[in-house]
Write a protein that holds these residues in place. Sequence first.
Motif, PDB file in Angstrom:
ATOM      1  N   ARG A  52       2.788   8.967  -7.038  1.00 26.36           N
ATOM      2  CA  ARG A  52       4.066   8.277  -6.863  1.00 26.36           C
ATOM      3  C   ARG A  52       4.140   7.432  -5.601  1.00 26.36           C
ATOM      4  O   ARG A  52       4.858   6.422  -5.566  1.00 26.36           O
ATOM      5  CB  ARG A  52       5.201   9.306  -6.865  1.00 26.36           C
ATOM      6  N   ASP A  53       3.416   7.796  -4.555  1.00 31.29           N
ATOM      7  CA  ASP A  53       3.478   7.072  -3.282  1.00 31.29           C
ATOM      8  C   ASP A  53       2.425   5.964  -3.280  1.00 31.29           C
ATOM      9  O   ASP A  53       1.219   6.255  -3.279  1.00 31.29           O
ATOM     10  CB  ASP A  53       3.219   8.051  -2.135  1.00 31.29           C
ATOM     11  N   PRO A  54       2.834   4.687  -3.286  1.00 32.51           N
ATOM     12  CA  PRO A  54       1.856   3.582  -3.414  1.00 32.51           C
ATOM     13  C   PRO A  54       0.772   3.588  -2.340  1.00 32.51           C
ATOM     14  O   PRO A  54      -0.412   3.417  -2.646  1.00 32.51           O
ATOM     15  CB  PRO A  54       2.724   2.321  -3.322  1.00 32.51           C
ATOM     16  N   SER A  55       1.159   3.771  -1.079  1.00 34.56           N
ATOM     17  CA  SER A  55       0.158   3.716  -0.014  1.00 34.56           C
ATOM     18  C   SER A  55      -0.749   4.940  -0.063  1.00 34.56           C
ATOM     19  O   SER A  55      -1.964   4.831   0.156  1.00 34.56           O
ATOM     20  CB  SER A  55       0.833   3.605   1.352  1.00 34.56           C
ATOM     21  N   ALA A  56      -0.183   6.119  -0.360  1.00 44.36           N
ATOM     22  CA  ALA A  56      -0.997   7.337  -0.395  1.00 44.36           C
ATOM     23  C   ALA A  56      -1.971   7.323  -1.564  1.00 44.36           C
ATOM     24  O   ALA A  56      -3.128   7.731  -1.417  1.00 44.36           O
ATOM     25  CB  ALA A  56      -0.091   8.563  -0.480  1.00 44.36           C
ATOM     26  N   VAL A  57      -1.543   6.868  -2.716  1.00 39.49           N
ATOM     27  CA  VAL A  57      -2.442   6.865  -3.869  1.00 39.49           C
ATOM     28  C   VAL A  57      -3.518   5.797  -3.703  1.00 39.49           C
ATOM     29  O   VAL A  57      -4.670   5.981  -4.118  1.00 39.49           O
ATOM     30  CB  VAL A  57      -1.659   6.700  -5.193  1.00 39.49           C
ATOM     31  N   ARG A  58      -3.180   4.691  -3.066  1.00 36.68           N
ATOM     32  CA  ARG A  58      -4.199   3.663  -2.812  1.00 36.68           C
ATOM     33  C   ARG A  58      -5.238   4.182  -1.817  1.00 36.68           C
ATOM     34  O   ARG A  58      -6.446   3.937  -1.982  1.00 36.68           O
ATOM     35  CB  ARG A  58      -3.533   2.403  -2.267  1.00 36.68           C
ATOM     36  N   ALA A  59      -4.766   4.911  -0.805  1.00 30.97           N
ATOM     37  CA  ALA A  59      -5.698   5.496   0.165  1.00 30.97           C
ATOM     38  C   ALA A  59      -6.586   6.536  -0.505  1.00 30.97           C
ATOM     39  O   ALA A  59      -7.791   6.609  -0.226  1.00 30.97           O
ATOM     40  CB  ALA A  59      -4.924   6.131   1.322  1.00 30.97           C
ATOM     41  N   ALA A  60      -6.017   7.325  -1.415  1.00 35.30           N
ATOM     42  CA  ALA A  60      -6.814   8.317  -2.140  1.00 35.30           C
ATOM     43  C   ALA A  60      -7.840   7.643  -3.034  1.00 35.30           C
ATOM     44  O   ALA A  60      -8.988   8.103  -3.141  1.00 35.30           O
ATOM     45  CB  ALA A  60      -5.901   9.217  -2.967  1.00 35.30           C
ATOM     46  N   ALA A  61      -7.450   6.561  -3.679  1.00 30.36           N
ATOM     47  CA  ALA A  61      -8.389   5.826  -4.521  1.00 30.36           C
ATOM     48  C   ALA A  61      -9.570   5.309  -3.706  1.00 30.36           C
ATOM     49  O   ALA A  61     -10.734   5.438  -4.114  1.00 30.36           O
ATOM     50  CB  ALA A  61      -7.671   4.661  -5.215  1.00 30.36           C
ATOM     51  N   ASP A  62      -9.284   4.756  -2.536  1.00 34.96           N
ATOM     52  CA  ASP A  62     -10.351   4.230  -1.685  1.00 34.96           C
ATOM     53  C   ASP A  62     -11.242   5.358  -1.161  1.00 34.96           C
ATOM     54  O   ASP A  62     -12.466   5.220  -1.106  1.00 34.96           O
ATOM     55  CB  ASP A  62      -9.739   3.465  -0.504  1.00 34.96           C
ATOM     56  N   ARG A  63     -10.627   6.475  -0.785  1.00 37.59           N
ATOM     57  CA  ARG A  63     -11.385   7.588  -0.214  1.00 37.59           C
ATOM     58  C   ARG A  63     -12.303   8.231  -1.250  1.00 37.59           C
ATOM     59  O   ARG A  63     -13.441   8.573  -0.961  1.00 37.59           O
ATOM     60  CB  ARG A  63     -10.433   8.639   0.351  1.00 37.59           C
ATOM     61  N   HIS A  64     -11.814   8.389  -2.468  1.00 40.58           N
ATOM     62  CA  HIS A  64     -12.549   9.155  -3.465  1.00 40.58           C
ATOM     63  C   HIS A  64     -13.294   8.312  -4.491  1.00 40.58           C
ATOM     64  O   HIS A  64     -13.970   8.858  -5.364  1.00 40.58           O
ATOM     65  CB  HIS A  64     -11.593  10.104  -4.187  1.00 40.58           C
ATOM     66  N   GLY A  65     -13.181   6.992  -4.404  1.00 39.33           N
ATOM     67  CA  GLY A  65     -14.005   6.140  -5.242  1.00 39.33           C
ATOM     68  C   GLY A  65     -13.394   5.705  -6.554  1.00 39.33           C
ATOM     69  O   GLY A  65     -14.120   5.321  -7.489  1.00 39.33           O
ATOM     70  N   TRP A  66     -12.059   5.712  -6.668  1.00 42.07           N
ATOM     71  CA  TRP A  66     -11.403   5.264  -7.894  1.00 42.07           C
ATOM     72  C   TRP A  66     -11.209   3.753  -7.845  1.00 42.07           C
ATOM     73  O   TRP A  66     -10.822   3.190  -6.827  1.00 42.07           O
ATOM     74  CB  TRP A  66     -10.068   5.977  -8.060  1.00 42.07           C
ATOM     75  N   ALA A  67     -11.443   3.093  -8.972  1.00 43.89           N
ATOM     76  CA  ALA A  67     -11.410   1.634  -8.999  1.00 43.89           C
ATOM     77  C   ALA A  67      -9.997   1.074  -8.881  1.00 43.89           C
ATOM     78  O   ALA A  67      -9.793  -0.008  -8.336  1.00 43.89           O
ATOM     79  CB  ALA A  67     -12.056   1.126 -10.293  1.00 43.89           C
ATOM     80  N   ALA A  68      -9.007   1.798  -9.410  1.00 40.75           N
ATOM     81  CA  ALA A  68      -7.643   1.280  -9.422  1.00 40.75           C
ATOM     82  C   ALA A  68      -6.669   2.408  -9.109  1.00 40.75           C
ATOM     83  O   ALA A  68      -7.005   3.587  -9.230  1.00 40.75           O
ATOM     84  CB  ALA A  68      -7.315   0.661 -10.783  1.00 40.75           C
TER      85      ALA A  68
END
Length: 400
Positions: A52-68
Amino acid sequence: MAQQESEAAAPTLGVGMVGYAFMGAAHSQGWRNVSRVFDLPVRPVLAAIAGRDPSAVRAAADRHGWAAAETDWRDLIARDDVQLVDICTPGDSHAEIAIAALEAGKHVLCEKPLANTVAEAEAMAAAAEAAAARGQLAMVGFNYRRVPAVAHARELIAAGRLGALRHLRFTYLQDWLVDPGFPLTWRLLKEHAGSGALGDLGAHIVDLAQYLAGERLLGVSALAQTFVTERPLLAGASAGLSGGGSGGGQPTYGRVTVDDAALFNGRLPSGALASFEATRMAAGRKNALRFEINGELGSLAFDLERLNELSFHDHTEPASSSGFKRILVTEADHPYLAAWWPPGHALGYEHTFTHQARDLVEALAAGAPASPSFADGLQVQRVLSAVERSAAQDAVYTPV
């Protein structure tokens, strides 16, 4: 180079994950590593993660290797590049997300416990059964089945090395709630977590007992207790098994609505007796999942804090030389180990999620049922419900 070419040639499986905290990080590692460890017929691709949190989920995507990254799980399910949805959210959202994903034609992996109530779990199992007719898989994330030593214990029991089972003793002890100043996180609220130590830890040991014994509990007699009934309201977000109190002056308190500890006994169809203890209030115990299983021909014992070891006693040997022996479960012919390191090189907690991903991908590619299934998760939920009902009646024996 050859491995990279093989990976590129393999068909892909687009994975979408809902949730990015403790379990999201663990599942991400499993999906990210599995095709680099095991030779799979299908290569998982980390397509998108939702929160739900745009900045947190984007940071998680970058940290863990998710494309989007997505901020609505419905958008994640609707993506054409997602064929499997992995649910790592609190239990109150499992049913809605899983049923929607199955109805959209996706495969599903859902963290344990399957749901917060039997009714929700029944709806999920029914949706999974309907989806199975369309070739979709639905699996529950009981990752401790994937500890090599636990899987080897199952092999020994299934091969008859213990003979008829007599006693099963399972405990899961943690201490992160001992401090009464620990804040009121979602895990302490029934509307979000369903139950406390019972669902969080007890679900694991109920599943393991039934998996290892190859039998399902018939009924239980239980006690449960909440030792700290009020806790400081949470200031900010919590991560994993941590969080901050309300801070700044006099704290504001809220009511804990789940159990801190649950103890229960059960009976199996064979006549074997089982005992269980789940608590998050055992000072000094960080993640102590232990079991001992006694049969007519021998015994097995295991401790998650020494997860590469399995203790085995063969009672058919002469008394003068018999006793528990330590099996170091790191040989290539032990479950999962052929893909890892030379004998004696230990694995850890995180590897169970890689093994989980492997088992699901291989079942999917083979058109085989996933295990543990949503039906298995439903049965565990029925046991947890029986425990709660028994505890509410001062340990009255309650059929599952």
